[in-house]
Design a protein around this motif. Structure first.
Motif, PDB file in Angstrom:
ATOM      1  N   ALA A   1       0.846  -1.196   0.000  1.00  0.00           N
ATOM      2  CA  ALA A   1       0.000   0.000   0.000  1.00  0.00           C
ATOM      3  C   ALA A   1       0.882   1.247   0.000  1.00  0.00           C
ATOM      4  CB  ALA A   1      -0.897  -0.007   1.231  1.00  0.00           C
ATOM      5  N   PRO A   2       0.436   2.324  -0.637  1.00  0.00           N
ATOM      6  CA  PRO A   2       1.213   3.565  -0.620  1.00  0.00           C
ATOM      7  C   PRO A   2       1.497   4.023   0.808  1.00  0.00           C
ATOM      8  CG  PRO A   2      -0.558   3.708  -2.233  1.00  0.00           C
ATOM      9  CD  PRO A   2      -0.781   2.441  -1.454  1.00  0.00           C
TER      10      PRO A   2
ATOM     11  N   TYR B   1      -4.900  -8.231  -7.203  1.00  0.00           N
ATOM     12  CA  TYR B   1      -5.161  -7.240  -6.161  1.00  0.00           C
ATOM     13  C   TYR B   1      -6.275  -7.730  -5.256  1.00  0.00           C
ATOM     14  CZ  TYR B   1      -2.381  -3.968  -8.904  1.00  0.00           C
ATOM     15  OH  TYR B   1      -1.351  -3.355  -9.588  1.00  0.00           O
TER      16      TYR B   1
ATOM     17  N   LEU C   1      -8.243  -2.773  -1.539  1.00  0.00           N
ATOM     18  CA  LEU C   1      -8.345  -1.621  -2.441  1.00  0.00           C
ATOM     19  C   LEU C   1      -9.515  -0.729  -2.046  1.00  0.00           C
ATOM     20  CD1 LEU C   1      -7.683  -3.104  -6.005  1.00  0.00           C
ATOM     21  CD2 LEU C   1      -6.107  -1.805  -4.572  1.00  0.00           C
ATOM     22  N   HIS C   2     -10.656  -1.359  -1.774  1.00  0.00           N
ATOM     23  CA  HIS C   2     -11.842  -0.585  -1.401  1.00  0.00           C
ATOM     24  C   HIS C   2     -11.628   0.151  -0.081  1.00  0.00           C
ATOM     25  CE1 HIS C   2     -16.080   0.477  -1.113  1.00  0.00           C
ATOM     26  NE2 HIS C   2     -16.067   0.025   0.134  1.00  0.00           N
TER      27      HIS C   2
ATOM     28  N   LEU D   1      -8.928   1.229   1.205  1.00  0.00           N
ATOM     29  CA  LEU D   1      -7.971   2.329   1.077  1.00  0.00           C
ATOM     30  C   LEU D   1      -8.359   3.331  -0.004  1.00  0.00           C
ATOM     31  CD1 LEU D   1      -4.677   0.250   1.380  1.00  0.00           C
ATOM     32  CD2 LEU D   1      -5.701   1.731   3.125  1.00  0.00           C
ATOM     33  N   GLY D   2      -9.470   3.081  -0.695  1.00  0.00           N
ATOM     34  CA  GLY D   2      -9.916   4.003  -1.738  1.00  0.00           C
ATOM     35  C   GLY D   2      -8.977   4.041  -2.921  1.00  0.00           C
ATOM     36  N   LEU D   3      -8.438   2.874  -3.305  1.00  0.00           N
ATOM     37  CA  LEU D   3      -7.463   2.813  -4.389  1.00  0.00           C
ATOM     38  C   LEU D   3      -8.018   2.057  -5.586  1.00  0.00           C
ATOM     39  CD1 LEU D   3      -4.279   1.894  -2.322  1.00  0.00           C
ATOM     40  CD2 LEU D   3      -4.732   4.099  -3.422  1.00  0.00           C
ATOM     41  N   ARG D   4      -7.453   2.356  -6.761  1.00  0.00           N
ATOM     42  CA  ARG D   4      -7.748   1.628  -7.986  1.00  0.00           C
ATOM     43  C   ARG D   4      -6.451   0.998  -8.497  1.00  0.00           C
ATOM     44  NH1 ARG D   4      -9.242   6.725  -9.171  1.00  0.00           N
ATOM     45  NH2 ARG D   4      -7.667   6.761 -10.836  1.00  0.00           N
TER      46      ARG D   4
ATOM     47  N   GLN E   1      -3.806   3.192 -10.143  1.00  0.00           N
ATOM     48  CA  GLN E   1      -3.008   4.056  -9.287  1.00  0.00           C
ATOM     49  C   GLN E   1      -1.761   3.350  -8.770  1.00  0.00           C
ATOM     50  OE1 GLN E   1      -6.601   4.885  -6.787  1.00  0.00           O
ATOM     51  NE2 GLN E   1      -5.862   7.000  -6.848  1.00  0.00           N
ATOM     52  N   LEU E   2      -1.711   2.037  -8.932  1.00  0.00           N
ATOM     53  CA  LEU E   2      -0.597   1.241  -8.449  1.00  0.00           C
ATOM     54  C   LEU E   2       0.266   0.711  -9.599  1.00  0.00           C
ATOM     55  CD1 LEU E   2      -2.705  -0.731  -5.849  1.00  0.00           C
ATOM     56  CD2 LEU E   2      -1.048   1.056  -5.309  1.00  0.00           C
TER      57      LEU E   2
END
Length: 213
Positions: free
Chosen positions: A63-64, A82, A87-88, A90-93, A96-97
């Motif tokens: 994770a970032p 993934y 992802l959900h 952390l609000g990521l798509r 973005q990774l």
């Protein structure tokens, strides 16, 4: 004093895991150690089973800002995996990774080149393939490795480890034909807590174990 369920090191854990696996009947088994630490465990398993050893490589995508928190993983080839829940949360798509994914894929390819040293991987088709690691925490690297190996058309695909987080072990059953863990403790916090010696495995050690007769 050692805890009741603590392994001295990866080799001891692998020998015990091999004894569990020896109680099964396997069809032309191939042990694949998940680099790096899984290769140490895998060598001991392969010796107990009198089976060949090879290596599988998957790299965690962190994770970032939290690189140790695996939200995905990637193998040298094929799509990344993934964890949708992470992802959900952390609000990521996935897009973005992309940079992190490609960096880890490049490292996975580097490791394969270093470990194989020009030697082609052993055939997996039609065999019982046992993917071995030193432990199962989130399961993201194991899942990525299993999905990639499924394309090689093994007779069966098994994941085995000395210690597993119970939730991760249960979730992995969708990608492996069988998941075998010596320990699945409810007090699981990390893989390292179950080893007295959990020092990092180096590339040179992986190469030596793979080249041993």
């Amino acid at each position: 004093m050692r805890r009741r369920h603590e392994y001295r090191d990866r080799r001891e854990a692998g020998t015990q895991l091999g004894e569990l696996l020896r109680s099964h009947e396997w069809r032309d088994p191939l042990v694949l150690g998940l680099a790096r630490g899984g290769v140490v465990v895998g060598r001991a398993v392969a010796e107990v089973l009198d089976a060949p050893l090879d290596v599988a490589v998957a790299r965690k995508i962190g994770a970032p800002g939290q690189p140790e928190f695996g939200i995905g993983a990637v193998t040298p080839d094929g799509p990344a995996y993934y964890d949708d829940y992470s992802l959900h949360a952390l609000g990521l798509r996935p897009d973005q990774l992309a940079d992190a994914c490609e960096a880890e894929r490049a490292e996975a390819r580097r490791r394969v080149a270093v470990y194989q040293r020009g030697r082609p991987p052993r055939s997996r088709e039609g065999r019982d393939v046992l993917v071995v690691d030193d432990g199962l925490a989130t399961g993201v690297t194991a899942r990525a490795a299993l999905r990639a190996l499924r394309r090689d058309r093994p007779h069966s695909l098994v994941f085995a480890a000395p210690v597993c987080a119970p939730d991760a072990s249960a979730a992995l059953k969708g990608d492996a034909d069988e998941v075998l863990c010596l320990l699945a403790p409810h007090g699981f916090r990390s893989v390292g807590q179950w080893y007295a010696d959990f020092r990092q495995t180096q590339d040179d050690e992986v190469i030596e174990l793979l080249e041993a007769p």
